[in-house]
Structure formats: C-alpha cells, structure tokens
Scaffold this active site. Structure first.
Site, short mmCIF file in Angstrom:
data_model
loop_
_atom_site.label_atom_id
_atom_site.label_comp_id
_atom_site.label_asym_id
_atom_site.label_seq_id
_atom_site.Cartn_x
_atom_site.Cartn_y
_atom_site.Cartn_z
N HIS A 20 23.44 -14.60 -43.64
CA HIS A 20 24.48 -14.00 -44.48
C HIS A 20 24.72 -14.98 -45.62
CE1 HIS A 20 25.56 -12.49 -40.41
NE2 HIS A 20 25.99 -11.40 -41.04
N ASP A 45 26.86 -17.80 -44.64
CA ASP A 45 26.33 -18.79 -43.69
C ASP A 45 25.76 -19.97 -44.45
OD1 ASP A 45 26.68 -16.81 -41.73
OD2 ASP A 45 24.59 -16.18 -41.82
N GLU A 81 22.05 -1.32 -40.23
CA GLU A 81 22.12 -1.69 -38.80
C GLU A 81 23.28 -0.97 -38.14
OE1 GLU A 81 21.95 -5.94 -38.05
OE2 GLU A 81 23.28 -5.68 -36.33
#
Ligand code: XLS
Ligand code: CA
Ligand code: CA
Length: 440
Positions: free
Chosen positions: A103, A106, A234
């Site tokens: 991400h 992150d 997702e």
C-alpha cells in the site's frame, strides 16, 4: 548484499527435498523444477505482503506491539521507511521470492500536508526502484490505503462527503503513479471502508454509483498514462464495515457489469475473505475463473473457529490442491500471482519466524501444484465430470441446449420416454480418489 536485518539466514533459502529436516529449507518448492510446460517459479509467482511482514507489529485489540523489529527503531519516519524497505528487499532476496506488494502508506509515511505526503511517496518510490534494480525483486501490485486515515472513516469512494471522495481520488492517482513508476504488473482495489454500517444514514444506490465513478476515473487515468498493469478488485464481505459492497466474487462481478466496468477489471481472490463470506476458497476461485476474471490470489487462510480476518499463512494442502486445480485449468494467473497476505502470530516475535511462515506457505502451494498437476494429467476428475454431463452431448440434451425445443416438445418427449433413472454423484468415491493423490 546487506546482512543487517536477517543475519542468520542463507541466501536464498535452498530446496532440499521432502526428507530434509532443515526448518530453513524448502521441501517441495523447487523454483526451477518443471511442472508441465512451466517451472514452479513461473506457475506460482509468489509475492510478499509489505504491510504484514514489514509494517506489522504484532499489535491486536488487546495489546500493543509485541515484535521488536530492528527496522522500526529509527526516530525519523523517513529513516524508518528506508530501513524498512532495506529489510523488505533483503528478506525477499534471501527467501528467493520474485515479487512484493504494498500500500502507498506502507512504504512511505504521511507528512503534515497532502503535498508533503506525495513527496514522501515519490522519495520512497525512488528507493524502491533502486532496490528493485539491485536485487531483481519486482512489484506484483501496488494499492492505496484508503481506509486508515480518519478522513475515510465513512468510506473513501463511497463517502457521503464529496471532499473526502476527491481526497481519495487524489491519493489514488498518486498510488497508481507509484505502481506505474515501479513497473507494477497489477494494481489492486480493495474496498476498505467501502460499505455501510446502518441504512438509517445511507443511500446505498448512490454510494455504489459514486464508487463506480471513482473506478471509471481510475480507468481513464490508467489509459491516459499508458499503465499496462492489470486492474484488480478484491472482494471481502465485511470488516471493517458491516456490509461491504464487494461482498464476494459474484457480487463484485454483478457490480462491474451493472456499471459497465467489467472489461477493465479482473478479480483478486483472497482465501480468508472467501471463508468470511461463507464460501470456500475454491468456490470463489471457481466463480471468478468461470467468468474469465480470475486475475490474482491473496494466498492465506482464516481460522474457521474464529469469525474474523486472521490472515494466517496457508498450510492446508487440501485447500492448495483444490485452488491449484482451478488455476492450472485456466492456464495460470497471467500477470497475477500468489500474494501472501498473511501475518505471523503475535507470539512469533523473531524475524526468523517470517522465513518459517513463508517457507510453509510456499511449500503448501508447491505441493498443491504438484498434486493438482497429476490429477489433471490423469483426468480422474475431468473424465468423471465429462461423463456426468454426457447426456447433453447428443439426443434430447443437445436439442435443449441448441434451442431446438420448448416446454411443449419436452412434455411430449417425457410422455413418450417416461421418468429418468437417477444417477449417483459418487461424491465419496471422488473424495477417496482426491485423498489417494494427496496422501501418496
Ligand atoms: C484486507 C485486505 C487488504 C488488501 C489490500 O483485508 O486483504 O490487505 O489485500 O488492501
Ligand atoms: Ca488481501
Ligand atoms: Ca484478509
């Protein structure tokens, strides 16, 4: 190659075969071994999830961090981000995995303004680019964290506030840019807080229209900048919101069809999200694959005794066999791969536990691949299934499916032919056959 964060581990983890007792060796995953027309490495395309493995702290709802990661010790957030990235690439290289996923938040911390945050991301993308070149490790997919920042507490693309949606769009643009700059092979949209808690304050139809609009803007931007990666959605049924719009594969496909977005997206199916939706992992893979939309996989597992997203490493060979049968039958995942969206348990405090966890997951999928390949080669299930539907190949079955009959014709036919004989589905026999391959 730096030995800073994982000094005790050889590079890369060796394959030693099934008799090996070395806990830091593969017993089934042999990257260059051919299975059918590809090597294991080409079939499996494993990726390490940056968030769990390098940003995870072991914290849960009942306690703070339990891991003392050396790469989290620097005081300055950007120094911490650089050290974390060094650890991530060192780990991937030592494990012998070709891909990672992240991400935006992150890899780079948020700054005091949106522009500062974007600059932080650009700096870390440059670091990642250098490390990718130095190590050969590549980006399977990037994504935007559109759920942690408190501005997204009521959704990002589905927020009731247009200012929040615009903020999400601006963040999304930068995350796509980062993925594009790093040669990411895919870009993932996971719904985060795109759902609702109560209908008392929610216009559900409108929120879904907003989400579709955000996705359409992303498609337009992808085309504009010439990003060749694949867009993936997702599904997940709940958590953090109570009702998430991308509940499961079938719901997500319906949403994409309704808003004319189907051509632009494939699905990223996560095992733990499948079980949270009350499905098996194989069911979700089969639904996506049947629609020609199985693009990538988040390879983990839940715990059937716990009702939440435990994101554990996959160890169940029965599950990996069923998954690999579906993946092999659609001739692989193309640009997608198997991303370990999984975290070591709070009590697994040593950096070496990250190796044990990934080795276990990789071996479970390698075994799954080998067994699935044999089952497909021997056609044990295919022959049975083909025969089971054999009555549609000719005679009345063929006439029904080629639109040569209506209800009246079938009534006449039944009056002439009488009631059908019932055939066994042979479930138990097939389960025994499956076990005979797994337990060899
Ligand atoms: C959370 C999701 C998330 C996505 C990427 O449950 O699995 O990690 O894979 O945002
Ligand atoms: Ca996931
Ligand atoms: Ca999950």
């Amino acid at each position: 190659m730096s030995k800073k964060f994982f000094p005790g581990v050889e590079r890369p983890i060796p394959y030693e075969g099934r008799e090996s007792k070395n806990p830091l060796a593969f017993r089934y995953y042999n990257k260059l071994q051919r299975v059918g027309d590809k090597t294991m490495g080409e079939h499996l395309r494993f990726a390490v999830a940056y968030w769990h493995s390098f940003m995870g702290t072991g914290a849960d709802m009942f306690g703070g961090p339990s891991f003392k990661r050396e790469w989290h010790t620097a005081v300055d957030p950007m120094d911490r981000a650089r050290e974390t990235m060094d650890a991530a690439f060192e780990f991937c290289q030592k494990l012998g995995v070709d891909y990672y996923c992240f991400h935006d938040r992150d890899i780079a911390p948020e700054g005091e303004s949106f522009s500062r945050t974007c600059r932080n991301l650009e700096t870390m993308v440059q670091c990642a680019l250098n490390l990718q070149k130095a190590t050969g490790v590549k980006l399977l997919w990037g994504t935007a964290n559109l759920f942690s920042n408190p501005v997204y507490s009521q959704g990002a693309g589905t927020s009731p506030n247009a200012h929040v949606m615009a903020y999400a769009a601006a963040q999304l643009k930068n995350a796509i840019d980062a993925t594009h700059a790093l040669g990411g092979e895919n870009y993932v949209f996971w719904g985060g807080r795109e759902g609702y808690e109560t209908l008392l304050n929610t216009d559900m139809k409108r929120e879904q229209e907003h989400m579709a609009r955000l996705l359409q803007m992303a498609v337009d931007y992808k085309n504009k900048i010439g990003f060749k990666g694949q867009f993936l959605i997702e599904p997940k049924p709940a958590e953090p919101t109570k009702h998430q719009y991308d509940f499961d594969a079938a719901t997500t496909l319906g949403f994409l069809r309704e808003y004319d977005l189907l051509d632009h997206f494939q699905l990223n199916i996560e095992a733990n999200h499948a079980t949270l939706a009350g499905h098996s992992f194989a069911h979700e893979l089969a639904v996506a694959s049947a629609a020609g939309k199985l693009g990538s996989v988040d390879a983990n597992r839940g715990d059937l005794l716990l009702g939440w997203d435990t994101d554990q490493f996959p160890t169940d060979v029965y599950g990996t066999v069923l998954a690999m049968i579906i993946i092999l039958k659609q001739n692989g995942l193309g640009k997608g791969g198997l991303n370990f969206d999984a975290k070591v348990r709070r009590s697994s405090v040593d950096p070496s536990d990250l190796f044990h966890a990934h080795i276990g997951g990789m071996d479970a999928f390698a075994q799954g691949l080998l067994i699935a390949h044999r089952i497909i080669e021997d056609r044990v299930l295919d022959n049975f299934i083909e025969e089971r539907y054999g009555s549609f190949k000719s005679g009345i079955g063929e006439q029904i499916m080629s639109c040569k009959t209506g209800l009246e014709d079938l009534e006449k036919w039944i009056i002439r032919e009488g009631a059908p004989a019932v055939q066994s589905g042979r479930q138990e026999m097939l389960e025994n056959i499956l076990n005979s391959y797994i337990l060899r």
